[in-house]
Design a protein around this motif. Structure first.
Motif, PDB file in Angstrom:
ATOM      1  N   PRO A 191       0.819  -1.225   0.000  1.00 60.21           N
ATOM      2  CA  PRO A 191       0.000   0.000   0.000  1.00 60.21           C
ATOM      3  C   PRO A 191       0.850   1.272   0.000  1.00 60.21           C
ATOM      4  O   PRO A 191       0.835   2.065   0.942  1.00 60.21           O
ATOM      5  CB  PRO A 191      -0.814  -0.142   1.292  1.00 60.21           C
ATOM      6  CG  PRO A 191       0.037  -0.983   2.188  1.00 60.21           C
ATOM      7  CD  PRO A 191       0.789  -1.921   1.298  1.00 60.21           C
ATOM      8  N   ARG A 192       1.601   1.449  -1.067  1.00 57.42           N
ATOM      9  CA  ARG A 192       2.454   2.626  -1.222  1.00 57.42           C
ATOM     10  C   ARG A 192       2.733   2.860  -2.702  1.00 57.42           C
ATOM     11  O   ARG A 192       2.634   1.936  -3.512  1.00 57.42           O
ATOM     12  CB  ARG A 192       3.785   2.458  -0.483  1.00 57.42           C
ATOM     13  CG  ARG A 192       4.625   1.317  -1.018  1.00 57.42           C
ATOM     14  CD  ARG A 192       5.929   1.139  -0.248  1.00 57.42           C
ATOM     15  NE  ARG A 192       6.833   2.275  -0.365  1.00 57.42           N
ATOM     16  CZ  ARG A 192       7.758   2.401  -1.325  1.00 57.42           C
ATOM     17  NH1 ARG A 192       7.894   1.467  -2.264  1.00 57.42           N
ATOM     18  NH2 ARG A 192       8.542   3.449  -1.362  1.00 57.42           N
ATOM     19  N   THR A 193       3.088   4.109  -3.046  1.00 58.36           N
ATOM     20  CA  THR A 193       3.485   4.430  -4.409  1.00 58.36           C
ATOM     21  C   THR A 193       4.981   4.159  -4.582  1.00 58.36           C
ATOM     22  O   THR A 193       5.696   3.889  -3.612  1.00 58.36           O
ATOM     23  CB  THR A 193       3.225   5.914  -4.717  1.00 58.36           C
ATOM     24  OG1 THR A 193       4.011   6.719  -3.832  1.00 58.36           O
ATOM     25  CG2 THR A 193       1.753   6.255  -4.557  1.00 58.36           C
ATOM     26  N   SER A 196       6.859   6.886  -2.570  1.00 59.66           N
ATOM     27  CA  SER A 196       6.450   7.111  -1.189  1.00 59.66           C
ATOM     28  C   SER A 196       7.661   7.138  -0.260  1.00 59.66           C
ATOM     29  O   SER A 196       8.679   6.484  -0.505  1.00 59.66           O
ATOM     30  CB  SER A 196       5.480   6.011  -0.747  1.00 59.66           C
ATOM     31  OG  SER A 196       5.261   6.054   0.648  1.00 59.66           O
ATOM     32  N   SER A 198       7.467   5.913   2.687  1.00 63.53           N
ATOM     33  CA  SER A 198       7.324   4.716   3.522  1.00 63.53           C
ATOM     34  C   SER A 198       8.419   3.710   3.191  1.00 63.53           C
ATOM     35  O   SER A 198       8.680   3.412   2.032  1.00 63.53           O
ATOM     36  CB  SER A 198       5.951   4.072   3.292  1.00 63.53           C
ATOM     37  OG  SER A 198       5.849   2.844   3.968  1.00 63.53           O
ATOM     38  N   HIS A 204       6.212  -1.303  -4.760  1.00 57.99           N
ATOM     39  CA  HIS A 204       5.013  -0.473  -4.721  1.00 57.99           C
ATOM     40  C   HIS A 204       3.818  -1.270  -5.227  1.00 57.99           C
ATOM     41  O   HIS A 204       3.964  -2.246  -5.974  1.00 57.99           O
ATOM     42  CB  HIS A 204       5.195   0.804  -5.541  1.00 57.99           C
ATOM     43  CG  HIS A 204       5.643   0.587  -6.958  1.00 57.99           C
ATOM     44  ND1 HIS A 204       4.768   0.488  -8.018  1.00 57.99           N
ATOM     45  CD2 HIS A 204       6.886   0.446  -7.490  1.00 57.99           C
ATOM     46  CE1 HIS A 204       5.449   0.322  -9.140  1.00 57.99           C
ATOM     47  NE2 HIS A 204       6.745   0.285  -8.849  1.00 57.99           N
ATOM     48  N   GLU A 211      -3.707   6.555  -8.173  1.00 58.72           N
ATOM     49  CA  GLU A 211      -3.706   7.047  -6.791  1.00 58.72           C
ATOM     50  C   GLU A 211      -5.087   7.529  -6.337  1.00 58.72           C
ATOM     51  O   GLU A 211      -5.506   7.235  -5.200  1.00 58.72           O
ATOM     52  CB  GLU A 211      -2.668   8.161  -6.627  1.00 58.72           C
ATOM     53  CG  GLU A 211      -2.385   8.510  -5.187  1.00 58.72           C
ATOM     54  CD  GLU A 211      -1.199   9.464  -5.047  1.00 58.72           C
ATOM     55  OE1 GLU A 211      -0.598   9.474  -3.965  1.00 58.72           O
ATOM     56  OE2 GLU A 211      -0.892  10.188  -6.023  1.00 58.72           O
ATOM     57  N   LYS A 215      -7.094   6.067  -2.966  1.00 57.51           N
ATOM     58  CA  LYS A 215      -7.543   6.925  -1.864  1.00 57.51           C
ATOM     59  C   LYS A 215      -9.036   6.732  -1.594  1.00 57.51           C
ATOM     60  O   LYS A 215      -9.479   6.759  -0.435  1.00 57.51           O
ATOM     61  CB  LYS A 215      -7.225   8.380  -2.184  1.00 57.51           C
ATOM     62  CG  LYS A 215      -5.731   8.698  -2.085  1.00 57.51           C
ATOM     63  CD  LYS A 215      -5.437  10.161  -2.353  1.00 57.51           C
ATOM     64  CE  LYS A 215      -3.949  10.458  -2.168  1.00 57.51           C
ATOM     65  NZ  LYS A 215      -3.627  11.882  -2.449  1.00 57.51           N
ATOM     66  N   TRP A 218      -9.306   3.402   0.289  1.00 61.38           N
ATOM     67  CA  TRP A 218      -8.895   3.546   1.692  1.00 61.38           C
ATOM     68  C   TRP A 218      -9.977   4.246   2.510  1.00 61.38           C
ATOM     69  O   TRP A 218     -10.250   3.874   3.649  1.00 61.38           O
ATOM     70  CB  TRP A 218      -7.579   4.330   1.764  1.00 61.38           C
ATOM     71  CG  TRP A 218      -6.386   3.527   1.348  1.00 61.38           C
ATOM     72  CD1 TRP A 218      -6.299   2.171   1.253  1.00 61.38           C
ATOM     73  CD2 TRP A 218      -5.104   4.033   0.966  1.00 61.38           C
ATOM     74  NE1 TRP A 218      -5.042   1.799   0.828  1.00 61.38           N
ATOM     75  CE2 TRP A 218      -4.284   2.912   0.661  1.00 61.38           C
ATOM     76  CE3 TRP A 218      -4.556   5.314   0.866  1.00 61.38           C
ATOM     77  CZ2 TRP A 218      -2.954   3.037   0.255  1.00 61.38           C
ATOM     78  CZ3 TRP A 218      -3.236   5.452   0.468  1.00 61.38           C
ATOM     79  CH2 TRP A 218      -2.436   4.328   0.165  1.00 61.38           C
ATOM     80  N   ARG A 224      -5.197   3.148   5.075  1.00 63.91           N
ATOM     81  CA  ARG A 224      -4.407   4.304   4.684  1.00 63.91           C
ATOM     82  C   ARG A 224      -3.054   3.821   4.175  1.00 63.91           C
ATOM     83  O   ARG A 224      -2.753   2.619   4.224  1.00 63.91           O
ATOM     84  CB  ARG A 224      -4.221   5.259   5.859  1.00 63.91           C
ATOM     85  CG  ARG A 224      -3.371   4.696   6.994  1.00 63.91           C
ATOM     86  CD  ARG A 224      -3.365   5.615   8.189  1.00 63.91           C
ATOM     87  NE  ARG A 224      -2.430   5.167   9.208  1.00 63.91           N
ATOM     88  CZ  ARG A 224      -2.498   5.513  10.481  1.00 63.91           C
ATOM     89  NH1 ARG A 224      -3.473   6.321  10.893  1.00 63.91           N
ATOM     90  NH2 ARG A 224      -1.610   5.078  11.351  1.00 63.91           N
ATOM     91  N   GLU A 225      -2.238   4.751   3.702  1.00 64.76           N
ATOM     92  CA  GLU A 225      -0.930   4.397   3.159  1.00 64.76           C
ATOM     93  C   GLU A 225      -0.093   3.639   4.196  1.00 64.76           C
ATOM     94  O   GLU A 225      -0.035   4.014   5.364  1.00 64.76           O
ATOM     95  CB  GLU A 225      -0.170   5.643   2.709  1.00 64.76           C
ATOM     96  CG  GLU A 225       1.176   5.315   2.079  1.00 64.76           C
ATOM     97  CD  GLU A 225       1.956   6.547   1.642  1.00 64.76           C
ATOM     98  OE1 GLU A 225       2.925   6.391   0.881  1.00 64.76           O
ATOM     99  OE2 GLU A 225       1.586   7.659   2.057  1.00 64.76           O
TER     100      GLU A 225
END
Length: 484
Positions: A191-193, A196, A198, A204, A211, A215, A218, A224-225
């Motif tokens: 759950p990230r680009t 990101s 993170s 990813h 995106e 969103k 989520w 969430r991210e």
């Protein structure tokens, strides 16, 4: 996180008031599995590499057989959670959810879909595409939007899978297969680009272009991210079990190792005697092998039968370990601040799974015959990307041509896409992908759209189709250039 949100069976596409119902007794999440099963990209997985490229042995697994096996393991876990542990896992207050039907169906659906966007030639195909994009679209530190091109420089089949089911598959709208929020949320493995901050996962799970969709998902599911759906951990564990055990079976089936090689390898692990699961699997498998050896079997048959029973014992132990670990850690997985990376590593099956992965790498993946085919596959992919890029880069859409005509603006510089070869190769790309690329509603940067069209085209091909198209275009490409 709340199960009522995590199992949200609504869809992104609004319902038509006059639509004819097609559920026919199926729940919405059950319909997701059916939509994925009947989708054309699922059928194409039959000609996509799992581990061993272009294998002539029909018994060796493809992406399709692997996906069905992961779906089967996931469904089985779902049945246990829904029937044996319903109150422990889900509580008693889920008025709009049929746990016994929704949970197995949801886990089976994300197991089936998890590799749908993988390009030809497996993970080597992903690496080849990433290498090509890093060469053709180098990092530009002075460009404010440069980070979005990491989507392609770090190309990942997981993000392509999400794009495929949400954008590419259906022709008449922008909702793709229009899967439920529950399925879309739980299939997001990372759950990230690609850009990101993170650090929890290196890979990813969705592109910049999707995106807004993520969103929305989520918001509807309470995620969430950086936070996975609890079922994502189960799907990933089933994938780990399937490829660690079954790739070992395929390695033996191809004659790259024997049953005894595997037993010796596992027995030599430091924790082989102290780890209960590993010890049980080794002991039972060796006992069966001794019994089979008393019969009049060829070495190949003995290997096959022994590996079949090893597969049964190993999968049973690993699946049981995963179910127990999920139950014991359910509160952690429901915590919105959960930082667990995976489920296998906190289960009692961790040692066996890791040992099998090491066996697969050293005896299977790194065998010179496999490496040779992977190199050939990489060269085919990069060569075809070179040729398709001739038709894509600088291609003027109908809207661009119309705008130029109305404004009497100076035309764009001549690109290779304006040549006969460029126009021909552009026409060989899927009409559906070209329609999305040319859509006036697609307001992404031009270079991003071009890179995405190329990624869509390549990742949607089967192994054999990619080779055939490469060979066809290569002769035309060489002829055009030699005549200049």
């Amino acid at each position: 996180m709340q199960w009522t949100e995590l199992l949200n069976a609504n869809r992104r596409k609004p319902k038509k008031t006059n639509s004819v119902g097609t559920a026919k007794g199926r729940l919405q999440i059950e319909r997701d599995f059916d939509r994925i099963l009947f989708a054309a990209p699922t059928r194409r997985l039959a000609d996509k590499t799992q581990v061993f490229p272009l294998d002539k042995n029909d018994s060796v697994r493809t992406r399709l057989t692997h996906s069905h096996e992961v779906a089967n393991l996931a469904r089985g876990i779902g049945v246990r959670l829904a029937f044996e542990m319903k109150e422990d896992i889900f509580g008693t207050n889920l008025p709009d959810v049929c746990v016994e039907r929704d949970v197995p169906a949801l886990l089976a659906a994300i197991g089936l879909v998890h590799d749908l966007g993988n390009p030809p030639f497996g993970h080597q195909g992903e690496r080849a595409m990433g290498e090509w994009f890093r060469k053709e679209i180098p990092v530009c530190t002075s460009c404010p939007m440069d980070k979005i091109y990491n989507d392609f420089r770090q190309f990942d089949g997981n993000s392509q899978t999400f794009r495929l089911v949400t954008k590419l598959q259906i022709l008449n709208d922008e909702f793709g297969l229009n899967l439920t929020y529950a399925t879309l949320a739980s299939m997001l493995k990372y759950p990230r680009t690609s850009f990101s901050s993170s650090k929890q996962w290196k890979k990813h799970g969705f592109f910049y272009s999707e995106e807004p969709v993520v969103k929305d998902i989520w918001e509807k599911t309470g995620l969430r991210e950086g936070i996975r759906h609890p079922f994502t951990y189960l799907m990933e564990a089933c994938d780990d079990i399937a490829y660690s055990v079954l790739d070992a079976e395929d390695t033996v089936k191809k004659g790259l190792a024997s049953f005894h090689d595997l037993m010796d390898f596992l027995s030599c692990q430091n924790n082989a005697s102290s780890d209960e699961i590993m010890r049980n699997v080794i002991t039972k498998s060796k006992e069966d092998n001794k019994e089979y050896a008393k019969g009049e079997l060829s070495p190949a048959e003995l290997n096959d039968m022994s590996m079949q029973m090893f597969r049964v014992y190993a999968i049973a132990e690993l699946v049981d370990a995963v179910v127990i670990a999920f139950k014991e850690n359910k509160d952690n997985f429901l915590d919105i601040n959960c930082q667990e990376k995976d489920l296998i590593s906190i289960s009692k099956g961790h040692a066996l799974c890791e040992a099998l992965k090491m066996f697969d790498r050293t005896r299977g993946y790194q065998h010179r015959s496999v490496l040779k085919l992977e190199l050939e596959g990489s060269n085919y992919i990069k060569g075809l990307m070179d040729m398709l890029w001739v038709g894509i880069h600088g291609h003027k859409t109908k809207q661009q041509k119309k705008d130029e005509k109305l404004s009497s603006a100076t035309t764009l510089p001549e690109y290779h896409s304006d040549t006969p070869f460029g126009r021909y190769v552009y026409g060989r790309i899927s009409e559906n992908y070209r329609r999305i690329f040319e859509s006036p509603q697609n307001d992404l940067p031009v270079l991003y759209k071009e890179a995405q069209l190329l990624a869509d085209a390549i990742s949607g091909m089967t192994d054999s189709y990619l080779i055939a198209l490469h060979d066809e275009l290569k002769s035309l490409y060489e002829y055009e250039h030699s005549s200049k």
